[in-house]
Design a protein around this motif. Structure first.
Motif: not given
Length: 809
Positions: A102, A104, A117, A119, A193, A197-198, A202, A205, A211, A231
């Motif tokens: 995760s 931002s 956010t 994921s 989510d 994780l967050n 989330g 996705w 990433n 995370n």
């Protein structure tokens, strides 16, 4: 018993209850209010421990993390992407597996360029989590984890906010880090989510390969082995034959095969071991104690209510005298009479449970709205089968209990002989021993509940009353960024001053300082090493400029602020808090001492000591220890102070910074007052609930003790009337009655204190509980005074009556 007989007895029970509406209303409401709280607490307990989660193969669903072992310390739950990729590739161990992470980031083409956010997930995530869709489809499956995929799924709230819930969202493009992603699906409204994780927040996705921290360079340089993320997790469903120990052993062998890679990246790292836990354990971690404490507290409340209702049924036995005598004279057997009593109790308890379930449904909605995103699995709670089954059992057990209590008060052997006295004498007197027991038991559960609530209340109050160390009123923390900033590092200092001047021009701004407040949910932590290589305790890390301390009111108690050379990165300097200074060196005299922080070749000199910064969420762990580092221009953080009653908006900041750099955006925008309230929200909510629980339990206990003693004193009215007629003084009567009451009261409080202290000492340390002896003493004295008042009040009514009147009655 035939159905016709059951129908007749039920009708008779209903008619009998209709004659005492106040009795029925009092009983039903007392039970319904307490049972509704019990059902909500049981729903929370069931959601955390019993209710199946809506994921695939829960019993084999595990979360895999990494333990990093050094010579003198162990870091758990910090994963390196290369190790996770290696562990993911051991396909034979899993039925399914998915990498998740995760982060931002700013969505550049949505109105206001919001920071959302993200994921990042690999292919099997959606089926493993049983993610429902409101619209569209899942992300396209990729053949390789590194394969790029420009598709995105958006959350339901995001769909409603930016696309008005229209189907045209499919095919729309979102621009993140100058790359366009096509919307192919919308998650269902009920989906969120994993909390670990967050916190279940989330909003977008994307494929794991998107990433930029791991598969790009636009979000900094991340080393595949040394850049570890909390995370970043590996989710896996084991094969039916697989076990945790077998998986752990094979994953450990995998990490040993790559020892050369991770040791060359970090020579001090001695070993990497897997941590394998069930999904539920990771999701609920740290909150299971809360569910147990809440359930036990509410059970004490229900027990107090049951004793209160038992008092009502004891009183009810007197009103049933004539009815039972008449039935006995007409030939009703003892079994028939007991069934009638049982049916009355059953109707009352069933009504209370139905009303309680109705109340619980609304209370559950209130709990979900108040604790959404603050507790795991809270949105999945419902009046499930566990709650409904308990409701049925409660109806049967309480009906039997209350029928038994009532029948014990009735002398069935004397019913037929009591017709001459209109039923008088057919009800047994409540013995003094039973009176003392009822008082003691009610006070025991009340004391346990109030003392337990005091432990929780003390912890919440301690957090809320503790000085933060910095001002938050009218203060904003803003992090600015320039996408793909190619400005040479030395020239970025000009941007810092230009941004400051632009922000000062906003109407209502009092002052602007360089730096970012550590008052955030995602807290950065750092550990220093002394020159001998020994690691110091962990402490909060914050990057600030030399003017940060004056603006925020965080005073320097020794030394100075950062030099110009430190701000430009030419010199290693650090300012530590007072608590950190004492942790680094006994006595806290660390000015001029040097410690290694990030630069392994050049230690940082301690140039100042500040007041402690007491983060409300991490104080127990960090105790105000903070390391303030120079804010180098990797980003552009600022603290802005506004005039009282003047609000700073994100749009004002965005408009102001455009004059400095047209592409400049807002990475983070925090109103520190609101941030502090969010961080302490659960503490404030817990404080209010603790006070409410104490008040409600004391009310129930007071009514119960008053009812028992009033009934007992009424039975002794003739005795005390004779004593008063023979000249006994009031103070002697008070002393006599108090002596009968004081022993069970003191015994109950003593046993309750012993039980609570024993449970606290035997239980593992909890972030929800705190013992304050002074508070304990005040609460105990209050409980003793309260109990004596509840006992003296019915005594006063008896002793103040006229002697002859007491004798006649």
């Amino acid at each position: 018993m035939t159905l016709m007989q059951l129908q007749r007895q039920t009708t008779l029970a209903i008619k009998s209850l209709l004659q005492v509406p106040s009795f029925c209303i009092t009983l039903v409401l007392t039970l319904a209010l307490t049972l509704s709280c019990f059902f909500v607490a049981l729903s929370l307990f069931s959601g955390f421990f019993i209710k199946p989660l809506d994921i695939e193969s829960e019993s084999r669903f595990v979360v895999i993390e990494q333990s990093n072992i050094y010579q003198d310390r162990v870091f758990e739950g910090m994963q390196s992407v290369q190790n996770m990729l290696n562990w993911r590739q051991t396909e034979a161990l899993y039925q399914k597996r998915a990498l998740i992470s995760s982060f931002s980031d700013v969505v550049e083409n949505l109105p206001g360029s919001p920071k959302l956010t993200l994921s990042f997930v690999s292919d099997d995530y959606f089926t493993m989590m049983k993610m429902p869709l409101a619209l569209g489809r899942y992300l396209t499956t990729t053949e390789d984890i590194n394969q790029k995929n420009p598709e995105v799924i958006i959350s339901y709230p995001l769909w409603q906010k930016y696309f008005n819930g229209e189907a045209r969202v499919l095919g729309a493009s979102l621009r993140i880090i100058d790359k366009l992603y096509t919307v192919v699906g919308v998650a269902a409204q009920a989906y969120s989510d994993p909390y670990f994780l967050n916190q279940g927040k989330g909003e977008l996705w994307l494929s794991f390969s998107e990433n930029e921290r791991f598969f790009g360079t636009k979000r900094g340089e991340y080393h595949p082995w040394t850049s570890r993320q909390e995370n970043l997790k590996l989710l896996a469903i084991l094969t039916e034959q697989g076990t945790h120990s077998t998986l752990a052993q094979q994953l450990y062998q995998n990490s040993l095969r790559h020892r050369g890679e991770w040791q060359s990246a970090e020579q001090e790292l001695q070993d990497i071991k897997p941590i394998i836990r069930l999904y539920r354990d990771v999701e609920v971690a740290g909150h299971d104690t809360l569910a147990i404490v809440v359930l036990l507290s509410v059970m004490c409340l229900v027990l107090i209510a049951i004793f209160n209702v038992s008092n009502l049924f004891i009183s009810r036995a007197h009103t049933l005298q004539q009815q039972l005598v008449l039935q006995a004279m007409l030939g009703a057997k003892r079994g028939v009479l007991f069934r009638g009593i049982f049916l009355e109790a059953l109707l009352l308890v069933a009504s209370a449970v139905v009303v309680g379930l109705f109340f619980a449904a609304w209370q559950l909605r209130l709990v979900q709205s108040l604790t959404h995103s603050y507790l795991p699995l809270i949105d999945t709670l419902s009046l499930d089968s566990t709650v409904l089954l308990s409701a049925v059992l409660i109806v049967l057990l309480l009906a039997l209990l209350f029928a038994f209590v009532t029948s014990r008060m009735v002398n069935f052997n004397q019913l037929s002989q009591s017709i001459r006295t209109s039923g008088k004498g057919s009800v047994k007197a409540l013995s003094m021993q039973m009176t003392k027991t009822l008082v003691a038991v009610q006070l025991f559960f009340t004391t346990v509940l109030v003392l337990g609530a005091t432990l929780v209340l003390s912890k919440s109050a301690d957090t809320l009353l503790r000085p933060l160390g910095t001002q938050v009123d009218n203060i904003y923390s803003v992090m600015l960024h320039i996408p793909n900033d190619s400005t040479p590092f030395p020239k970025r200092y000009t941007h810092i001053e230009d941004f400051k001047q632009a922000l000062r021009k906003i109407p209502g701004v009092v002052g602007v300082a360089h730096g970012e407040s550590p008052l955030q949910n995602d807290l950065a932590v750092v550990a220093m090493r002394d020159l001998a290589g020994e690691w110091m305790p962990s402490m909060i890390r914050a990057n600030v400029g030399p003017d940060y301390f004056a603006l925020t009111g965080l005073s320097l108690i020794a030394g100075r602020t950062f030099s110009e050379a430190a701000i430009r990165g030419d010199k290693e300097e650090v300012i530590v808090s007072e608590a950190a200074a004492h942790a680094l060196k006994p006595g806290g005299n660390v000015l001029g001492d040097t410690f290694f922080i990030f630069n392994p070749d050049v230690p940082a000199e301690v140039v100042g000591i500040s007041q402690n910064f007491n983060h409300p969420k991490r104080y127990t762990e960090l105790q105000g220890k903070t390391a303030w580092l120079p804010a180098l221009p990797f980003g552009y953080p600022f603290i802005i102070e506004m005039e009282p009653d003047v609000t700073l908006t994100r749009a004002q900041v965005q408009s102001a910074i455009q004059s400095v750099a047209g592409q400049a955006g807002i990475w983070r925008f925090l109103d520190l007052t609101q941030t502090y309230h969010k961080l302490t929200y659960l503490e404030r909510l817990t404080l209010l609930l603790s006070f409410g629980l104490c008040g409600f339990s004391l009310l129930l206990c007071g009514v119960g003790i008053y009812g028992v003693l009033s009934y007992s004193f009424e039975q002794r009215r003739y005795e005390f009337g004779m004593r008063m007629a023979l000249g006994a003084k009031k103070h002697r009567l008070y002393r006599l009655l108090i002596s009968d009451t004081l022993i069970p009261v003191c015994a109950a409080i003593f046993v309750a204190v012993t039980a609570v202290v024993g449970l606290y000492l035997s239980a593992p340390s909890s972030e929800w509980l705190l013992v304050k002896p002074s508070w304990f003493l005040v609460v105990l004295m209050t409980l003793l005074t309260f109990a004596l008042f509840c006992a003296v009040y019915p005594m006063r009514q008896l002793i103040n009556s006229a002697p002859m009147s007491a004798i006649r009655q």
